[in-house]
Design a protein around this motif. Structure first.
Motif, PDB file in Angstrom:
ATOM      1  N   GLU A 380      67.901 -19.970  -2.318  1.00 55.35           N
ATOM      2  CA  GLU A 380      68.809 -18.614  -2.782  1.00 55.35           C
ATOM      3  C   GLU A 380      69.305 -18.696  -4.180  1.00 55.35           C
ATOM      4  OE1 GLU A 380      73.138 -20.214  -0.784  1.00 55.35           O
ATOM      5  OE2 GLU A 380      71.658 -19.079   0.377  1.00 55.35           O
ATOM      6  N   PRO A 381      69.451 -17.627  -4.870  1.00 57.41           N
ATOM      7  CA  PRO A 381      69.779 -17.357  -6.242  1.00 57.41           C
ATOM      8  C   PRO A 381      71.252 -18.194  -6.370  1.00 57.41           C
ATOM      9  CG  PRO A 381      68.836 -15.608  -5.511  1.00 57.41           C
ATOM     10  CD  PRO A 381      69.053 -16.335  -4.354  1.00 57.41           C
ATOM     11  N   GLY A 382      71.533 -18.728  -7.600  1.00 60.80           N
ATOM     12  CA  GLY A 382      72.731 -19.419  -7.705  1.00 60.80           C
ATOM     13  C   GLY A 382      72.685 -20.287  -8.879  1.00 60.80           C
ATOM     14  N   PRO A 383      73.741 -21.002  -9.357  1.00 61.48           N
ATOM     15  CA  PRO A 383      73.698 -21.782 -10.567  1.00 61.48           C
ATOM     16  C   PRO A 383      72.718 -23.130 -10.121  1.00 61.48           C
ATOM     17  CG  PRO A 383      75.889 -22.118  -9.299  1.00 61.48           C
ATOM     18  CD  PRO A 383      75.008 -21.001  -8.651  1.00 61.48           C
ATOM     19  N   ALA A 384      72.055 -23.593 -11.030  1.00 64.50           N
ATOM     20  CA  ALA A 384      71.112 -24.638 -11.077  1.00 64.50           C
ATOM     21  C   ALA A 384      71.882 -25.880 -12.011  1.00 64.50           C
ATOM     22  CB  ALA A 384      69.676 -24.618 -11.747  1.00 64.50           C
ATOM     23  N   ARG A 385      71.479 -27.076 -11.658  1.00 67.23           N
ATOM     24  CA  ARG A 385      72.215 -28.192 -12.612  1.00 67.23           C
ATOM     25  C   ARG A 385      70.961 -28.819 -12.870  1.00 67.23           C
ATOM     26  NH1 ARG A 385      77.612 -30.502  -9.205  1.00 67.23           N
ATOM     27  NH2 ARG A 385      78.748 -28.417  -9.613  1.00 67.23           N
ATOM     28  N   ILE A 386      70.758 -29.168 -14.241  1.00 65.84           N
ATOM     29  CA  ILE A 386      69.817 -29.978 -14.926  1.00 65.84           C
ATOM     30  C   ILE A 386      70.403 -31.053 -15.482  1.00 65.84           C
ATOM     31  CG2 ILE A 386      68.399 -27.862 -15.188  1.00 65.84           C
ATOM     32  CD1 ILE A 386      69.296 -27.738 -18.137  1.00 65.84           C
ATOM     33  N   PHE A 387      69.411 -32.070 -15.814  1.00 64.04           N
ATOM     34  CA  PHE A 387      69.708 -33.178 -16.581  1.00 64.04           C
ATOM     35  C   PHE A 387      69.050 -33.042 -17.721  1.00 64.04           C
ATOM     36  CE2 PHE A 387      69.262 -37.846 -17.536  1.00 64.04           C
ATOM     37  CZ  PHE A 387      70.502 -38.140 -17.050  1.00 64.04           C
ATOM     38  N   VAL A 388      69.456 -33.200 -18.814  1.00 62.46           N
ATOM     39  CA  VAL A 388      68.693 -32.959 -20.261  1.00 62.46           C
ATOM     40  C   VAL A 388      69.285 -34.074 -21.234  1.00 62.46           C
ATOM     41  CG1 VAL A 388      70.668 -31.425 -20.876  1.00 62.46           C
ATOM     42  CG2 VAL A 388      68.017 -31.320 -22.109  1.00 62.46           C
ATOM     43  N   GLY A 389      68.201 -34.590 -22.126  1.00 59.63           N
ATOM     44  CA  GLY A 389      68.475 -35.481 -23.130  1.00 59.63           C
ATOM     45  C   GLY A 389      67.847 -34.637 -24.419  1.00 59.63           C
ATOM     46  N   VAL A 390      68.910 -34.916 -25.516  1.00 64.17           N
ATOM     47  CA  VAL A 390      68.532 -34.251 -26.675  1.00 64.17           C
ATOM     48  C   VAL A 390      68.865 -35.289 -27.758  1.00 64.17           C
ATOM     49  CG1 VAL A 390      69.397 -32.447 -28.211  1.00 64.17           C
ATOM     50  CG2 VAL A 390      69.817 -32.247 -25.711  1.00 64.17           C
ATOM     51  N   GLY A 391      67.795 -35.397 -28.631  1.00 60.71           N
ATOM     52  CA  GLY A 391      67.681 -36.312 -29.553  1.00 60.71           C
ATOM     53  C   GLY A 391      68.700 -35.924 -30.995  1.00 60.71           C
ATOM     54  N   LEU A 392      69.391 -36.839 -31.374  1.00 57.40           N
ATOM     55  CA  LEU A 392      70.252 -36.780 -32.364  1.00 57.40           C
ATOM     56  C   LEU A 392      70.027 -37.329 -33.685  1.00 57.40           C
ATOM     57  CD1 LEU A 392      73.382 -37.770 -30.239  1.00 57.40           C
ATOM     58  CD2 LEU A 392      72.507 -35.590 -30.545  1.00 57.40           C
ATOM     59  N   SER A 393      70.602 -36.695 -34.778  1.00 56.44           N
ATOM     60  CA  SER A 393      70.282 -37.372 -36.300  1.00 56.44           C
ATOM     61  C   SER A 393      71.608 -37.514 -36.648  1.00 56.44           C
ATOM     62  CB  SER A 393      69.386 -36.502 -36.932  1.00 56.44           C
ATOM     63  OG  SER A 393      70.424 -35.154 -37.189  1.00 56.44           O
ATOM     64  N   ARG A 394      72.842 -36.952 -36.122  1.00 57.88           N
ATOM     65  CA  ARG A 394      73.996 -37.265 -36.974  1.00 57.88           C
ATOM     66  C   ARG A 394      75.160 -37.895 -35.797  1.00 57.88           C
ATOM     67  NH1 ARG A 394      76.244 -32.782 -37.417  1.00 57.88           N
ATOM     68  NH2 ARG A 394      74.763 -31.334 -36.648  1.00 57.88           N
ATOM     69  N   GLY A 395      74.506 -38.448 -34.812  1.00 57.74           N
ATOM     70  CA  GLY A 395      75.322 -39.334 -33.872  1.00 57.74           C
ATOM     71  C   GLY A 395      76.511 -38.465 -33.043  1.00 57.74           C
ATOM     72  N   ARG A 396      77.452 -39.091 -32.928  1.00 56.89           N
ATOM     73  CA  ARG A 396      78.479 -38.542 -32.110  1.00 56.89           C
ATOM     74  C   ARG A 396      79.019 -37.047 -32.496  1.00 56.89           C
ATOM     75  NH1 ARG A 396      80.780 -42.145 -28.511  1.00 56.89           N
ATOM     76  NH2 ARG A 396      80.321 -44.412 -28.801  1.00 56.89           N
ATOM     77  N   GLU A 397      78.923 -36.875 -33.790  1.00 56.54           N
ATOM     78  CA  GLU A 397      79.385 -35.436 -34.398  1.00 56.54           C
ATOM     79  C   GLU A 397      78.582 -34.456 -33.841  1.00 56.54           C
ATOM     80  OE1 GLU A 397      79.519 -33.227 -38.569  1.00 56.54           O
ATOM     81  OE2 GLU A 397      79.413 -35.422 -38.612  1.00 56.54           O
ATOM     82  N   GLU A 398      77.037 -34.648 -33.837  1.00 61.10           N
ATOM     83  CA  GLU A 398      76.123 -33.720 -33.417  1.00 61.10           C
ATOM     84  C   GLU A 398      76.336 -33.603 -31.837  1.00 61.10           C
ATOM     85  OE1 GLU A 398      71.459 -32.761 -34.040  1.00 61.10           O
ATOM     86  OE2 GLU A 398      72.233 -34.582 -34.467  1.00 61.10           O
TER      87      GLU A 398
END
Length: 528
Positions: A380-398
């Motif tokens: 049924e339609p509704g919110p979906a939860r995803i697990f995502v990894g994102v590459g960083l070039s500026r560490g914690r700030e980015e």
């Protein structure tokens, strides 16, 4: 102990210096290079060099202390044989030394010791006894056997003769670069740190010696806080070469007097250091072997060091091959080059693409999604939860910027980058079986890896088909791999017509693909 002056009093610095200068280590060990790490030096703004003890014949510095100690035994002691306890590297040092000196060596090793180290000890002629699940239990058994069978116990670190043998590394380091500002040394039981410190502090006292411990086995840090050696309740085994619950009495005395500082590092930071060693020197270090480099990087960053000459000891390379997968996965997080996020998005067509576009040109390293069933098990339609990894070039700030961008766009976001449960378990558990009533077709894809490749794939894929499963994880290869499921049977077409239309769409995408709907693993874990 065989003291140079024949007494039982603790050695003073001059005695250690004489013993180090006279140590016969080169009958068994190599004079290892101090190699500059060009890429890391440029990143840190300091001259960074690695002392390559992983290049010893037993792939660890331990041969120095073991041979020095055993060479100083009497003929009668060597004739009766020796026994020791070790997580692996000291064991190989004792086994190799016994072979060179023609004596028996019984090695008690914890049952958790990597197979590569157990096999290496046996190949060197050592008699292996697996006992207990940590070093301290193995040590107690080895000492019991020493008393019972008349064997000489060769301590892995808490013995002046062993400390003197390890101290020859300090002598080599200052011979190779007398202009060093700081030397970073891993600390397990403290023998290596003690030997290097007692040598360098006598000859070049202005050189600062920094001890580095893994945060899950920081027995020296605990001892310094208490003012005496203490026994840790438990230790982590990721860097099992330094997984010691209690610092030695003699090594504590020397480390507390001679080390200028002691810091701790995480598994993620150690993994990043293993990667640095590979990229700069093509060296493959075991985790404990990279602890000192991890500490060097943290210390230089936190204290803003610039223009200094820094050295670290790469203490060993007896790596369990299967650990490399874990290390590779954790290295990017340890270097602050990857963020791990849990994101809530609308369960509707096109939501993947809109989400990916918010990330802009950033590299998506992982993307896990599975259609979620309602309380009654139906889709049924509704919110979906995803697990995502994102590459960083500026560490914690980015990382903070990405979270803010997603929240402004109306997405619920949980930053999981520092969540151990998410990194060890949850990322591998995303998904599950299809909801009741859902019919889907499963496909695997390959596409050339490049920045923005995932967004481009989603754009080409379009929004015509409802995506019910999506998994993507980059592994550094030239081609990315995606597993994707599409809902079928909801558009009023015959199964044959819909299958034909779906395949035609797959062909138009222009990517290599293969249908996996009937794959046994998919049927067992993913299908209803």
């Amino acid at each position: 102990m065989n003291e140079p002056d024949g007494t039982d009093t603790p050695w003073d610095s001059s005695q250690y210096l004489r013993a180090i200068l006279r140590a016969p280590v080169y009958e068994a060990a190599e004079h290892t290079p101090l190699q500059r790490m060009d890429a890391l030096s440029a990143r840190l703004g300091c001259e960074v060099a690695a002392k390559r003890e992983d290049l010893q014949s037993v792939h660890s510095f331990k041969i120095r202390g073991a041979y020095t100690c055993m060479r100083m035994l009497s003929d009668d002691e060597r004739a009766r044989g020796v026994v020791t306890a070790s997580a692996g590297n000291h064991a190989q040092g004792v086994a190799r030394s016994a072979a060179l000196l023609g004596c028996r060596a019984l090695i008690v090793m914890p049952t958790v010791t990597p197979r590569i180290k157990v096999d290496a000890v046996a190949a060197l002629g050592g008699e292996v006894l697996l006992h207990g699940d940590n070093f301290d239990t193995a040590k107690a058994e080895a000492q019991r056997l020493a008393d019972e069978d008349g064997l000489t116990y060769v301590a892995p670190f808490d013995d002046p003769r062993v400390i003197a043998g390890q101290g020859t590394i300090g002598l080599e380091i200052i011979q190779q670069d007398a202009g060093l500002d700081r030397v970073f040394v891993p600390v397990g039981g403290g023998g290596l740190a003690s030997g290097i410190a007692v040598l360098i502090k006598q000859l070049l006292p202005n050189v600062r010696i920094i001890g580095v411990e893994h945060e899950e086995s920081a027995c020296l840090t605990a001892a310094l806080a208490q003012g005496a050696p203490v026994t840790l309740g438990r230790v982590g085994l990721f860097a099992e070469g330094v997984a010691v619950r209690r610092i030695g009495d003699e090594t504590y005395r020397l480390c507390s007097e001679l080390l200028d500082d002691v810091i701790t590092v995480s598994s993620d930071e150690v993994s990043a250091a293993v990667k640095d060693l590979f990229e700069d020197l093509r060296a493959i270090s075991e985790p404990s072997g990279a602890v000192a480099l991890a500490g060097l990087k943290r210390y230089a960053s936190e204290r803003g060091l610039a223009g200094e000459r820094l050295a670290c000891v790469v203490s060993g390379a007896n790596l369990n091959f299967h650990q490399m997968r874990y290390i590779s996965e954790r290295a990017e997080i340890g270097e602050q080059r990857e963020a791990i996020l849990g994101v809530t998005i609308p369960e509707e067509r096109g939501s993947f693409l809109r989400f990916a576009r918010i990330l802009g040109g950033r590299s998506v390293t992982e993307f896990n999604y599975r259609a979620a069933p309602g309380l009654d098990g139906s889709l049924e339609p509704g919110p979906a939860r995803i697990f995502v990894g994102v590459g960083l070039s500026r560490g914690r700030e980015e990382r903070a910027e990405i979270v803010a961008d997603l929240e402004r766009a109306g997405y619920g976001v949980v930053d999981l980058t520092d969540d151990e449960l998410a990194k060890v378990h949850v990322r591998s558990m995303i998904g599950g079986r299809a909801p009741a009533g859902l019919t889907e077709r499963l496909f695997s894809f390959e596409f050339p890896e490049s920045p923005g490749a995932l967004v481009h794939f989603l754009e080409v894929l379009g929004t015509r088909w409802n995506v019910t499963l999506f998994h993507y994880r980059t592994d550094g290869a030239d081609y990315g791999r995606i597993l994707c499921a599409f809902q079928v049977g909801a558009r009023g077409l015959s199964p044959e017509a819909e299958a034909r239309e779906l395949r035609e769409h797959m062909d138009r995408l222009g990517y290599a693909y293969h249908e996996e709907t009937e794959d046994p693993a998919a049927g067992f874990f993913l299908a209803r």
